[in-house]
Design a protein around this motif. Structure first.
Motif, short mmCIF file in Angstrom:
data_model
loop_
_atom_site.label_atom_id
_atom_site.label_comp_id
_atom_site.label_asym_id
_atom_site.label_seq_id
_atom_site.Cartn_x
_atom_site.Cartn_y
_atom_site.Cartn_z
N ASP A 143 22.42 7.11 62.74
CA ASP A 143 21.96 6.01 63.61
C ASP A 143 20.71 5.32 63.07
OD1 ASP A 143 20.29 8.14 63.92
OD2 ASP A 143 20.21 8.05 66.12
N ASN A 144 20.55 5.39 61.75
CA ASN A 144 19.40 4.73 61.13
C ASN A 144 18.07 5.22 61.70
OD1 ASN A 144 19.68 2.74 58.95
ND2 ASN A 144 21.27 1.90 60.30
N SER A 145 17.99 6.50 62.02
CA SER A 145 16.74 7.02 62.56
C SER A 145 16.10 8.06 61.65
CB SER A 145 16.97 7.60 63.96
OG SER A 145 17.66 8.83 63.87
N ASN A 146 16.58 8.17 60.41
CA ASN A 146 15.86 8.96 59.42
C ASN A 146 14.62 8.17 59.01
OD1 ASN A 146 18.13 11.00 58.94
ND2 ASN A 146 19.15 9.06 58.46
#
Lengths: 220, 220, 220, 220
Positions: A143-146
């Motif tokens: 979810d592009n949260s790294n």
């Protein structure tokens, strides 16, 4: 007798020793591990062996842990050009982004491009064909949260633009890893799908990269 | 008549215009400003002019704001070697330390040394004599309480060791600036003694650096 | 008979068991380790025991690894005020400086002071006497070339100024550690004199801190 | 006559001016600017005025530039609880993420949550209803290639989880801004759609935030 003459060229083609294509994999710790047992470079070798094509390629790993684009530039002459490789696969970028937050020693985006361009130019001047790779992941969450996702996307875009502009083959590992995780990481884990520790490749990851790399080397 | 012929070569030697010594100042924003009016490079020129020795040297500023040691390495061929200078004064290190905290893109200590060594090697191979400088200051406080003092001291030690090991002239600006401030900065200000803004040189600072640089160039 | 009655209160005062002075050591991983075997808090206990004064003090360690000044502020009520200590020794600052470079999450200097002041104010309002400490070292080199020396000096100066302004006892560990190293670290090592790893205390370091702390607690 | 007396309290209840709902906007520079002409808080005021409902609310801006979650925690008592607000809108997080790379002084993710929880707890204990907001953007690119996108997504997720867990109203500005940009930023610009400089709100952005905020305040 006639049939023998017809066969001769075929025989020669099978028996004459062709010089193998020398491929240098030039990168960081991921590539350093790639040359060790289970690593992606050895996996490419195994794939070729299964097809009885082991002799077609000489694969050489030149990865050093912690390397950034400018480290490649510094050691390019001694470690790569000296080997006169036919193909150089550049796989760099993770540390350029990651070290910003772990030690304050990452690489500015504009300088990343400048060094990457200089690297390509020098390798090509040395007679090598160059294949580019985007940096895969620092964390496998989907979810592009790294933490470094923004920068990894930006640096990957820069590499893609270099490949397009200079008409160079590209192994888009970032895109491939994200697509793979979207299919295979339903619980949004940050490691364990293609990596052991968010960055370095597990068995599946090494195989996955080997497949992508081999396809690009053959297609070049 | 015969004596005149004997004297001729001697006369020529005294009157023929000698080729000036070409000196390139290779560095960051401090050196970029050094080539502008009031800058330390122009001040060296003025000092030479006062001694009627303006023709002895050709001084060329090659500083670019934000540069770190690896930026010098990248542009060395185009910006310095192409000019075939007799002398190159390397003045770098402030951004390698400073950018760690301002943008996460400083230079690791071991890599700073590796790039510095490679820079010296290539410049010498190109036929230039190399003069090293330590990075002066990021903050002029005299009690070692400027945020980057620890690192500036460490990187300066590395440069001093390079100079000693390779027997190269050194302009120890860090030591000189600290000594000057110990004499002239009684209220422990962080700027305004030799710098305008903790880093870039004011009028006094440019003159001070010019004196140190000229002494090293003449002594080389 | 009359004189006996007059003496009685005095006798009682001398013989009745006095309530021990409750001291909370409030800090980071150094203090967390201080409460473990061999740690500085247990060493203070041993020193008191040797003087048959173990009953005079109740020593409580409240250190948590990685804590910065604002972490102390957040857990102050539950971890310290709830214990109604007579004395609180605040030993903080290493991570506020160190985490700037290791994870980008250090504490700005002005905020460090604001939180420290708020901490003192709340602890005093809760009825505790407060003792301050400066952060000792991140690296034991004696030539101010440890990366964080500049900041450690700056943050220590801020704590010293707080102590002076508010007339509070100060354990100046930074000064004590530097002085000790100047005497006992002739080869400029970065660890192994008072620390195991540049930060955490070895046996000698725990004893050294115990002595400094006890002196301040007794003198308060 | 008797019936009139009975009706009087009822009449008064309907006609007496009701005390307005006091809302404090608690945040960083975005909220500080929100209380200035053109800012989102004044825009909410204007919206209410147009509906002849200006008297229903007393809106108070308590934003300070550079604030992170722990700064809010530190000044909560003086700046917010002292005003006994009915509603507190917490709008924080941009600097907690951003300062990691600009000055090495961001906020670790786990501590961000701990301080946020403590903030909610204390504000609720003080009698206020709390509304949460996710941090909108640091860069408006729509392909997740703004440097801090990974962290902003992660911190927003943490805030959303807090809202869900504690059943609190949420203004999901991050989601709203991304959705708006996907519709209105076809050329993938990093600023100029809802912000002037990648972070601070332009006219459209202030209006957009005002609408989102007012809806949440009314619905609470």
């Amino acid at each position: 007798m006639k049939s023998l003459f017809l066969l001769l060229p075929l025989l020669l083609a099978f028996t004459a020793p062709t010089k193998p294509t020398r491929v240098v994999f030039f990168g960081d710790s991921i590539t350093e591990a790639g040359a060790r047992p289970g690593g992606y470079i050895l996996k490419i070798q195994e794939m070729l062996a299964k097809q009885n094509r082991a002799a077609d390629y000489e694969l050489i790993g030149k990865g050093i842990g912690g390397n950034k684009v400018y480290d490649l530039y510094l050691r390019m002459e001694d470690d790569v050009l000296a080997l006169k490789p036919d193909v150089v696969v550049i796989y760099i970028g993770v540390n350029d982004v990651w070290h910003k937050s772990t030690s304050g020693t990452g690489t500015d985006a504009p300088k990343f491009v400048k060094f990457y361009e200089a690297l390509i130019r020098k390798l090509q001047a040395g007679g090598s064909k160059v294949i580019l790779c985007t940096p895969a992941v620092i964390g496998e969450r989907t979810d592009n949260s790294n933490e470094q996702d923004g920068d990894l996307n930006a640096y990957s875009t820069m590499i893609r633009e270099l490949a397009t502009k200079q008409n160079l083959p590209l192994v888009d590992l970032r895109k491939a890893f994200i697509d793979y995780n979207l299919q295979n990481n339903p619980t949004n884990k940050d490691r364990g799908i293609l990596t052991t520790d968010r960055v370095h490749l597990n068995e599946t990851g090494n195989l996955f990269v080997a497949e992508q790399m081999l396809a690009a080397i053959e297609k070049r």
